[in-house]
Design an enzyme around this catalytic site. Sequence first.
Site, PDB file in Angstrom:
ATOM      1  N   ASP A  20      17.895 -16.825  -8.498  1.00 60.66           N
ATOM      2  CA  ASP A  20      17.238 -15.998  -9.509  1.00 60.66           C
ATOM      3  C   ASP A  20      15.983 -16.711  -9.999  1.00 60.66           C
ATOM      4  O   ASP A  20      15.799 -17.913  -9.778  1.00 60.66           O
ATOM      5  CB  ASP A  20      18.182 -15.772 -10.691  1.00 60.66           C
ATOM      6  N   THR A  56      14.518 -16.020 -13.513  1.00 61.34           N
ATOM      7  CA  THR A  56      14.585 -16.256 -14.948  1.00 61.34           C
ATOM      8  C   THR A  56      15.721 -17.214 -15.286  1.00 61.34           C
ATOM      9  O   THR A  56      16.884 -16.967 -14.965  1.00 61.34           O
ATOM     10  CB  THR A  56      14.783 -14.930 -15.700  1.00 61.34           C
TER      11      THR A  56
END
Length: 1001
Positions: A142, A144
Amino acid sequence: MEMQPLNSDEADAEEKKKSSMSKKEKSVLQGKLTKLAVQIGKAGLVMSAITVIILVVLFVVDTFWIQGLPWVKECTPIYIQFFVKFFIIGVTVLVVAVPEGLPLAVTISLAYSVKKMMKDNNLVRHLDACETMGNATAICSDKTGTLTMNRMTVVQAFIAEKHYRKVPEPENIPSSILDMLILGIAVNCAYTTKIMPPEKEGGLPRQVGNKTECSLLGFSNDLKRDYQAIRNEIPEEKLYKVYTFNSVRKSMSTVLKMADGSYRMFSKGASEILLKKCYKILTANGESKVFRPRDRDDMVKKVIEPMASEGLRTICLAYRDFPVSEGEPDWDNENDILSGLTCLCVVGIEDPVRPEVPDAIRKCQRAGITVRMVTGDNINTARAIATKCGILLPGDDFLCLEGKEFNRRIRNEKGEIEQERIDKIWPKLRVLARSSPTDKHTLVKGIIDSTVLEKRQVVAVTGDGTNDGPALKKADVGFAMGIAGTDVAKEASDIILTDDNFSSIVKAVMWGRNVYDSISKFLQFQLTVNVVAVIVAFTGACITQDSPLKAVQMLWVNLIMDTFASLALATEPPTEALLLRKPYGRNKPLISRTMMKNILGHGVFQLVTIFTLLFAGEKFFDIDSGRNAPLHAPPSEHYTIVFNTFVLMQLFNEINARKIHGERNVFEGIFNNLIFCSIVFGTFIIQFVIVQFGGKPFSCVALTVDQWLWCTFLGFGSLLWGQVISSIPTSRLKFLKTAGHGTQKEEIPDEELDELSDNDEIDHAERELRRGQILWFRGLNRIQTQMDVVSAFQSGTSFQGALRRQASNSSQQQHDVTNVSSPTHVAFSTTTTTATAANSASATVGFSRFVCSCLRLLCAPVAPIGLCRSSLAPSRIRVVNAFRSSISLYEGLEKPESRSSIHNFMTHPEFRIEDSEPHIPLIDDTDAEDDAPTKRNSASPRNTTPTPPSPTTVAPTTPVSPSPNQNNNAVESSNHLLPEGPKSGTLSAPGSPLHSLETSL
């Protein structure tokens, strides 16, 4: 009529094979070690048996033939003592040869690594994940919070048709727009999201809750407005309706009911998605104007794309009024509700890249691991962040796709995902933007199932949301976020990152590779000791009729090379050098050619040294020879020096074993491992105590200082010899082979894949252990089957004579019994009803059956539970007690299509029953054997027509309950073979083929 087990459809078998290939593998390293341990154990068992046989033969030949001594009854206890001594030596060789320390080494290494990984912010939930991470070839991460700091702040804004490069002053924004904006931010963010004061004075405010919403609340504070006052005025209970954020909507909306009865809805979401639903925009004077598609395209090019290219996440804030005159809308019709919006502003949110991430990604790439970013952000934002992190490098051939484009490329005209299409994309794919959790799962599954590359890809995935669960479960190693992750994500994961940091994943890779290297170091050391100890004990025993290393001494050596070595070598800390090589891959053998060179090289040195001391040591040290000592002779200095030198060579070789890739400096980082230093030093102290004060229990004599120095010098020679070995290029030694290959998934027999069909994972360690148990039970079953076949024919002797007296009356009837390849393969052919019996076998058959039954009873409790699944159907052919009582424990594992399996060394029987008439009587079971001959031949010999038997005569009087010990050789058929005709058979004449068979049996 030919009855055989039904073959499954080939297409179904292929489908099963394909589905099994996508199963998640676990305990690959443990499976390799178990297989290697079994192989070494078999070799050790053979060596120990040969040792005992040679010792016994030499003793008997020397005593009773060469010396010509008679067997005196009074000397029997002495002879027994010699035989016991030989047996103890054989058991000692076996104990030393069997590497029982291998599982211990794996457990210690994994447990130690897991404990240390906690300090590196890796909470390991499954031990196998640590081992698997060392072979990782791809990481889907990912953005974030993992690659970025997950501390978001608004740094740019487009408000009232003006683009602000930094947060504007409140005076520059029309008050009507500002009030509307603050109201929308306050009520359209989760009330659990808050900005808290800093913990320390002068620190940054604490962000609690969703970080994107925290950035908007911080934006409100930067505009000198208090969002909490609005929340106090409009508590959460007064919100009329809330459309929560999800991966499909990519937006969140909150509806307020105004005082005049109208409704106002505030929305926030991905800018390019929400702007498509806006038809108005607020101008500088606070009024709204029409927002045409051309205006939207201009805003995308002039505002959104420049923000995204700087790595900013763009969020659009909008609202919509529902006047009273239109009545209450249909709130369930989302498409209608989320349209006709008025754009308030577009903000650019910065989430800075973690400072340590670019270096961590460079390490991954150098280690042969491809890092891919999978995010829900705008593709321009994702590309900018990926460039900052180092995922995208200038000059590289890479792909950056959005979720829609990705799905369009991997699906055919019917909308089905095709592996061939995924294989064209994933090798170059580096960024997947605007993706859903389903897209992440599809990508992970596609990479794992791909066969484009020679080696199967080992994929690690990060996730924090509930919807990431399938992808985390599918991946070889799933990483959940400890801070931002949901409970569902953590439950589906293998490792939890307690700091949500990508650099912690790199630490996990280091520890995983270190586990593999630690096991290899231990193997190199242990196999060297194994080879030397077994050869010394075997050769010494054969030449001198006594082992140079006594039983207690060998057990001490076994303790050194198993338990202590496991602790010392399995607790080596990882180094950065582990990331300078490519992943080993799951198919790499445990023992490389370099390790084999070290094992053989050090083994030769130690054997030459030990045999020199054994056969010439007494002359060098000017002491008495310890060879050919009497049975209860006291310990000798000679054999004590041999034992002491052997142990000291192992201690110094333990230092050599720290390096397995041909490095010269074996002392590098040795003081970083206090456990290793403590064990080596402690073992030396214990060895000194054993030699000096062990006395008769350890068969030792105290040595002088000179003798100790010579033993230490010879032991130190292992280090010097190690430098010589490392100077020899491995490539020159063509004869060296690798060892310790694991069983590949493609090599697993079909019946085992069927057994594993209910499991999501293939546990290689458990499979190897169970395989050994299966072979043991198959051997016992085969022996008992053969004994029962002979016994079944033997049981016919009680009525054989009576039947033969009727041979002349039934000469028109012919009977054949054909013996096929083995006693378990018998084909019965008849034109009339037959009853067979045979000559008696030897009297030892009963005893053999008794022993075999006892063995089976003793071993039955350890049988794997899942292997006793099937039960005999009532329609099974019951031929003789041989086939009934030879029922296999493992019928479920023996399918017709799996005869090439190593388990199926006992072939399947085929009963060929060819009959022109359907009258086939059964041969009685043993519980009716005594009575059956009398009843079947109850007719007078004077009668030429035999009396037809009744069904009760043929079938057993008591039903046989289905046994858990089932016959894998029984043929399954829907035909019930019952005696229906009035005919009765008699035994064949002495000259018939049956009589020849009886005679041979």
